[in-house]
Motif scaffolding. Structure first.
Motif, PDB file in Angstrom:
ATOM      1  N   PRO A 126       0.803  -1.228   0.000  1.00 18.86           N
ATOM      2  CA  PRO A 126       0.000   0.000   0.000  1.00 18.86           C
ATOM      3  C   PRO A 126       0.836   1.279   0.000  1.00 18.86           C
ATOM      4  O   PRO A 126       0.695   2.145   0.879  1.00 18.86           O
ATOM      5  N   TYR A 127       1.723   1.438  -0.990  1.00 22.61           N
ATOM      6  CA  TYR A 127       2.619   2.590  -0.987  1.00 22.61           C
ATOM      7  C   TYR A 127       2.521   3.390  -2.275  1.00 22.61           C
ATOM      8  O   TYR A 127       2.156   2.872  -3.324  1.00 22.61           O
ATOM      9  N   GLN A 128       2.869   4.668  -2.165  1.00 24.31           N
ATOM     10  CA  GLN A 128       3.149   5.494  -3.331  1.00 24.31           C
ATOM     11  C   GLN A 128       4.653   5.360  -3.574  1.00 24.31           C
ATOM     12  O   GLN A 128       5.463   5.677  -2.701  1.00 24.31           O
ATOM     13  N   TRP A 129       5.021   4.909  -4.759  1.00 24.13           N
ATOM     14  CA  TRP A 129       6.418   4.579  -5.018  1.00 24.13           C
ATOM     15  C   TRP A 129       7.204   5.796  -5.528  1.00 24.13           C
ATOM     16  O   TRP A 129       6.775   6.471  -6.466  1.00 24.13           O
ATOM     17  N   ASP A 130       8.332   6.050  -4.902  1.00 27.10           N
ATOM     18  CA  ASP A 130       9.219   7.132  -5.340  1.00 27.10           C
ATOM     19  C   ASP A 130      10.173   6.664  -6.430  1.00 27.10           C
ATOM     20  O   ASP A 130      10.601   7.453  -7.275  1.00 27.10           O
ATOM     21  N   LEU A 131      10.515   5.379  -6.395  1.00 30.24           N
ATOM     22  CA  LEU A 131      11.433   4.811  -7.381  1.00 30.24           C
ATOM     23  C   LEU A 131      11.081   3.339  -7.568  1.00 30.24           C
ATOM     24  O   LEU A 131      10.915   2.611  -6.592  1.00 30.24           O
ATOM     25  N   VAL A 132      10.967   2.920  -8.818  1.00 26.71           N
ATOM     26  CA  VAL A 132      10.646   1.534  -9.148  1.00 26.71           C
ATOM     27  C   VAL A 132      11.657   1.037 -10.173  1.00 26.71           C
ATOM     28  O   VAL A 132      11.936   1.719 -11.170  1.00 26.71           O
ATOM     29  N   PHE A 133      12.215  -0.141  -9.933  1.00 24.90           N
ATOM     30  CA  PHE A 133      13.145  -0.768 -10.871  1.00 24.90           C
ATOM     31  C   PHE A 133      12.509  -2.057 -11.372  1.00 24.90           C
ATOM     32  O   PHE A 133      12.244  -2.967 -10.593  1.00 24.90           O
ATOM     33  N   ILE A 134      12.248  -2.126 -12.674  1.00 28.46           N
ATOM     34  CA  ILE A 134      11.655  -3.317 -13.279  1.00 28.46           C
ATOM     35  C   ILE A 134      12.747  -4.098 -13.988  1.00 28.46           C
ATOM     36  O   ILE A 134      13.342  -3.621 -14.960  1.00 28.46           O
ATOM     37  N   ASP A 135      13.002  -5.308 -13.513  1.00 26.84           N
ATOM     38  CA  ASP A 135      14.036  -6.167 -14.101  1.00 26.84           C
ATOM     39  C   ASP A 135      13.605  -7.613 -13.893  1.00 26.84           C
ATOM     40  O   ASP A 135      14.249  -8.377 -13.175  1.00 26.84           O
ATOM     41  N   MET A 147       0.323  -1.427 -13.504  1.00 25.72           N
ATOM     42  CA  MET A 147       0.027  -1.514 -12.081  1.00 25.72           C
ATOM     43  C   MET A 147       0.710  -0.400 -11.297  1.00 25.72           C
ATOM     44  O   MET A 147       0.196   0.083 -10.284  1.00 25.72           O
ATOM     45  N   ILE A 148       1.871   0.028 -11.766  1.00 22.03           N
ATOM     46  CA  ILE A 148       2.711   0.958 -11.021  1.00 22.03           C
ATOM     47  C   ILE A 148       2.368   2.416 -11.302  1.00 22.03           C
ATOM     48  O   ILE A 148       2.341   3.239 -10.369  1.00 22.03           O
ATOM     49  N   VAL A 149       2.128   2.766 -12.558  1.00 26.24           N
ATOM     50  CA  VAL A 149       1.957   4.181 -12.914  1.00 26.24           C
ATOM     51  C   VAL A 149       0.915   4.886 -12.036  1.00 26.24           C
ATOM     52  O   VAL A 149       1.180   5.994 -11.544  1.00 26.24           O
ATOM     53  N   PRO A 150      -0.257   4.308 -11.779  1.00 30.82           N
ATOM     54  CA  PRO A 150      -1.226   5.009 -10.932  1.00 30.82           C
ATOM     55  C   PRO A 150      -0.743   5.224  -9.497  1.00 30.82           C
ATOM     56  O   PRO A 150      -1.259   6.111  -8.799  1.00 30.82           O
ATOM     57  N   ARG A 151       0.225   4.436  -9.063  1.00 34.03           N
ATOM     58  CA  ARG A 151       0.713   4.538  -7.687  1.00 34.03           C
ATOM     59  C   ARG A 151       2.129   5.113  -7.618  1.00 34.03           C
ATOM     60  O   ARG A 151       2.799   5.003  -6.602  1.00 34.03           O
ATOM     61  N   LEU A 152       2.528   5.763  -8.700  1.00 32.36           N
ATOM     62  CA  LEU A 152       3.825   6.426  -8.713  1.00 32.36           C
ATOM     63  C   LEU A 152       3.670   7.791  -8.064  1.00 32.36           C
ATOM     64  O   LEU A 152       2.731   8.543  -8.358  1.00 32.36           O
ATOM     65  N   ARG A 203      24.535  -0.683 -20.522  1.00 35.89           N
ATOM     66  CA  ARG A 203      24.481  -2.145 -20.485  1.00 35.89           C
ATOM     67  C   ARG A 203      23.476  -2.668 -21.508  1.00 35.89           C
ATOM     68  O   ARG A 203      23.692  -2.528 -22.702  1.00 35.89           O
ATOM     69  N   ASP A 204      22.360  -3.242 -21.074  1.00 27.77           N
ATOM     70  CA  ASP A 204      21.383  -3.820 -22.003  1.00 27.77           C
ATOM     71  C   ASP A 204      20.227  -2.866 -22.262  1.00 27.77           C
ATOM     72  O   ASP A 204      19.182  -3.275 -22.748  1.00 27.77           O
ATOM     73  N   GLY A 205      20.429  -1.582 -21.955  1.00 31.11           N
ATOM     74  CA  GLY A 205      19.407  -0.573 -22.185  1.00 31.11           C
ATOM     75  C   GLY A 205      18.550  -0.320 -20.969  1.00 31.11           C
ATOM     76  O   GLY A 205      18.004  -1.252 -20.363  1.00 31.11           O
ATOM     77  N   LEU A 206      18.448   0.943 -20.569  1.00 25.04           N
ATOM     78  CA  LEU A 206      17.600   1.358 -19.457  1.00 25.04           C
ATOM     79  C   LEU A 206      16.689   2.480 -19.946  1.00 25.04           C
ATOM     80  O   LEU A 206      17.142   3.381 -20.651  1.00 25.04           O
ATOM     81  N   THR A 207      15.433   2.434 -19.566  1.00 31.08           N
ATOM     82  CA  THR A 207      14.533   3.551 -19.807  1.00 31.08           C
ATOM     83  C   THR A 207      14.117   4.136 -18.470  1.00 31.08           C
ATOM     84  O   THR A 207      13.681   3.410 -17.578  1.00 31.08           O
ATOM     85  N   ILE A 208      14.277   5.456 -18.342  1.00 32.82           N
ATOM     86  CA  ILE A 208      13.841   6.174 -17.149  1.00 32.82           C
ATOM     87  C   ILE A 208      12.526   6.860 -17.491  1.00 32.82           C
ATOM     88  O   ILE A 208      12.425   7.578 -18.490  1.00 32.82           O
ATOM     89  N   ILE A 209      11.525   6.618 -16.670  1.00 33.46           N
ATOM     90  CA  ILE A 209      10.154   7.054 -16.941  1.00 33.46           C
ATOM     91  C   ILE A 209       9.662   7.907 -15.787  1.00 33.46           C
ATOM     92  O   ILE A 209       9.853   7.558 -14.618  1.00 33.46           O
ATOM     93  N   LYS A 210       9.022   9.020 -16.121  1.00 31.71           N
ATOM     94  CA  LYS A 210       8.494   9.935 -15.109  1.00 31.71           C
ATOM     95  C   LYS A 210       7.067  10.323 -15.469  1.00 31.71           C
ATOM     96  O   LYS A 210       6.746  10.498 -16.633  1.00 31.71           O
ATOM     97  N   LYS A 211       6.227  10.481 -14.465  1.00 33.02           N
ATOM     98  CA  LYS A 211       4.883  10.956 -14.700  1.00 33.02           C
ATOM     99  C   LYS A 211       4.912  12.402 -15.196  1.00 33.02           C
ATOM    100  O   LYS A 211       5.698  13.220 -14.710  1.00 33.02           O
ATOM    101  N   ARG A 212       4.046  12.722 -16.164  1.00 32.66           N
ATOM    102  CA  ARG A 212       3.903  14.108 -16.580  1.00 32.66           C
ATOM    103  C   ARG A 212       3.104  14.874 -15.518  1.00 32.66           C
ATOM    104  O   ARG A 212       2.203  14.300 -14.878  1.00 32.66           O
ATOM    105  N   PRO A 213       3.412  16.153 -15.320  1.00 35.20           N
ATOM    106  CA  PRO A 213       2.620  16.957 -14.360  1.00 35.20           C
ATOM    107  C   PRO A 213       1.171  17.003 -14.786  1.00 35.20           C
ATOM    108  O   PRO A 213       0.851  17.120 -15.966  1.00 35.20           O
ATOM    109  N   THR A 214       0.276  16.892 -13.824  1.00 40.43           N
ATOM    110  CA  THR A 214      -1.148  17.024 -14.113  1.00 40.43           C
ATOM    111  C   THR A 214      -1.549  18.478 -14.046  1.00 40.43           C
ATOM    112  O   THR A 214      -1.035  19.248 -13.234  1.00 40.43           O
ATOM    113  N   THR A 215      -2.460  18.874 -14.916  1.00 40.05           N
ATOM    114  CA  THR A 215      -2.879  20.279 -14.949  1.00 40.05           C
ATOM    115  C   THR A 215      -4.313  20.407 -14.455  1.00 40.05           C
ATOM    116  O   THR A 215      -5.049  19.443 -14.383  1.00 40.05           O
TER     117      THR A 215
END
Length: 215
Positions: A126-135, A147-152, A203-215
């Protein structure tokens, strides 16, 4: 396909701060004993994860795919004093190795290790995640992402590993379920209006993803 020449890889490692003795021991043991040792984040990527965590200073970190614990021990370095990292591993044998490594580095007070199916476990946290690593399993990336984006958290980040999948995403036609899954994930993230991203050739490629600001 060699994405980066070995000489460049060696040069990057030479000018990256060295691993701690404890992380080096985990790295060497994994390389020597594990048949899937190539899955380890390793020196340069591990230092990148440590740096990113230190910059974000997260309170809650989620890692999907513990393996032998190396990346979790890199990510935990930036945690706030009251922070917690939750890491999920499907394979009991790897989870046992990771648990032993966490204990050796006295990290158990800030790392909670879950063993089982990530899709089931994520829903119980039951957390809001500040950092998530998917591997983890490549065919599950889109599901984990959704599953993660709404709780980021508002300023939270997702880091997705293996987005180049050994260069196989560059081949035409795409071959193999994992290459197809990673290419589909890359397209899915790119088309998502909720987030913005940058893909890096680490290495094998990393994508860093951030939520866009809501208006």
């Amino acid at each position: 396909m060699a994405l980066i020449p070995s000489t460049v890889e060696a040069y990057l490692a030479q000018f990256t701060s060295p691993e701690s003795a404890e992380l080096l021991a985990i790295n060497e043991a994994t390389q020597a004993l594990h048949p899937l040792a190539h899955m380890l984040s390793g020196h340069v990527q591990g230092q990148f994860l440590s740096m990113l965590s230190a910059m974000i200073q997260p309170k809650y970190v989620l890692e999907i795919g513990t393996f032998t614990g190396y990346s979790a021990l890199c990510l935990v370095k930036g945690l706030t004093a009251d922070g917690m990292l939750h890491t999920i591993e499907r394979r009991p044998e790897d989870a046992a190795t990771a648990a032993e490594n966490f204990s050796k580095m006295n990290a158990n007070n800030q790392i909670t290790l879950h063993v089982g199916d990530a899709a089931d476990i994520i829903q119980t946290l039951p957390y809001q995640w500040d950092l998530v690593f998917i591997d983890a399993d490549k065919t599950g990336y889109i599901n984990y992402y959704e599953m993660i984006v709404p709780r980021l958290a508002t300023n939270g980040f997702i880091v997705a590993d293996n987005v180049l999948f050994h260069g196989q995403v560059l081949e035409q036609p795409l071959k193999g379920k994992n290459a197809k899954a990673m290419h589909a994930f890359n397209e899915h993230v790119q088309a998502d209006p909720r987030t913005e991203q940058v893909m890096l050739s680490i290495r094998d490629g990393l994508t860093i993803i951030k939520k866009r600001p809501t208006t």
